[in-house]
Design an enzyme around this catalytic site. Sequence first.
Site, mmCIF file in Angstrom:
data_model
loop_
_atom_site.group_PDB
_atom_site.id
_atom_site.type_symbol
_atom_site.label_atom_id
_atom_site.label_comp_id
_atom_site.label_asym_id
_atom_site.label_seq_id
_atom_site.Cartn_x
_atom_site.Cartn_y
_atom_site.Cartn_z
ATOM 1 N N HIS A 277 0.896 -1.399 0.051
ATOM 2 C CA HIS A 277 -0.043 -0.056 -0.150
ATOM 3 C C HIS A 277 0.844 1.316 -0.028
ATOM 4 O O HIS A 277 0.935 2.062 -0.871
ATOM 5 C CB HIS A 277 -0.990 0.179 1.148
ATOM 6 N N ASP A 328 -4.611 -7.687 -4.422
ATOM 7 C CA ASP A 328 -5.196 -7.707 -3.187
ATOM 8 C C ASP A 328 -6.412 -8.461 -2.629
ATOM 9 O O ASP A 328 -6.524 -9.670 -2.563
ATOM 10 C CB ASP A 328 -5.160 -6.044 -2.583
#
Length: 464
Positions: A277, A328
């Site tokens: 991230h 993800d």
Amino acid sequence: MSTKTYEVEHLHQPDGWLSPGYVEVDQAGKIVSVSGDRPQGKEVESLSGYGVPGLSNLHSHAFQRALAGRTEFVTGALAEDNLWTWRKEMYRMVDRLTPEDYEAIGAQVYLEMLKFGMTAVCEFHYVHHQPGGAKFADPAEMSKRLIAAAGRTGLGMTMLPVLYAHGGINKPVEPTQKRFVHTVDEYLALIENLRTGMADNRTLNVGVALHSLRAVTPDEVHETLAGFNRMAPDAPIHIHVSETTHEVEEVEAGLGARPVQWLIDNVDLNDKWCLVHATHLDASEIAGSAKSGAVAGICPLTEATMGDGFFPLVEYHKARGNWGIGTDSHYSTSISEELRILECGKRLELRRRNVIAEPDGDAEVHTGRIHFDTALKGGELSSRQGGGALVPGRRADLVMLDPNADVFLGHTSRTVLDAWMLGGTENPVRDVMVAGNWVIRDGRHPQQDTVRQDYQAAMKRLTS
Ligand code: ZN
């Protein structure tokens, strides 16, 4: 040792295209030679179209595929709808997942990745134990289920069992989180168990994952890294970091520094690290992280659906930072969709075009090429699978793009990567080779029907 040679109509190379390119692959699935000259006296198989290296997907929670599309509504009870409310739904599913479900969902999503041209995945795996926290007879049961799912589909895997020790800084774990928890010793034993088992598997690697600086204390970070570096000095290290402003504030309050700054100051950050991230970075974190070589693991569509914020792509790229993409929670497994939202979201924000392509004299600098090549390098650094480029010594992970796909009509190698990323929505991936073996041919995987049936049965159980 006998080898096999392919004539690829247009072959992606680190510095351009070779048309045609001859790629020689040995029985161990490695590239022996690449040349523009047809080898004499050898049988050659011709492949039409564009041959590009397979991409490593640098971040996956396979089971979350089962949640995609299930949390896109509001009710009065979900007044603050953000990552934390989504997490409640995710935990509801975690409470019910069996090893069979975990494997079935994994096989489905891994096959989807292959179909879009990914040849490996970094699986950030944290559902280790039975509901309630009791250990399975084999503590590696759940890890092995995902390894089996990858094996069934032929996808390369970097298994990253996750160390998760606390529910937050100075917070005990919640009941659902008991499925995730290890002590450092238990965790290192799990890694050792899996690394011993990977010895003769050419598409499996095992690295380390720290859930976040919220779930692992500084002492546990140091202890884990010391144990892991003794065991596997070259293997990758992943951590969730700075996904939300809430997390940045919690870490700053608890550890006295923003998460990425804490890592820069307290660990030997280098290109074995994948900072997953890395959405909220200040100028010092951008400079320090980029300089370290650590890969920023951007998950564009997942971060968008969560409303996390937007990675500072332009600044990070300008600072020569490594970055790559992960899918993800699997709102998509398409390389082009993930890169498109990254590029186009920034264009909307900055109100200009071609945001990371920097002019270089009179040379044409293509956005599609820069995105794809950067994601390839970031994916390989994060997975350490041995692929990432079609050059001698690398693993033969070859993806053939169909030149007759609608998205490529009228294009040549000059613009083909731009067209893939920004020229349409059709998936042009025709054939996929992993470690010298064809796993997808003409868009089909030999097991796709049974993988889908198993997934359907798991979903029926989980949602009944
Ligand atoms: Zn994640």
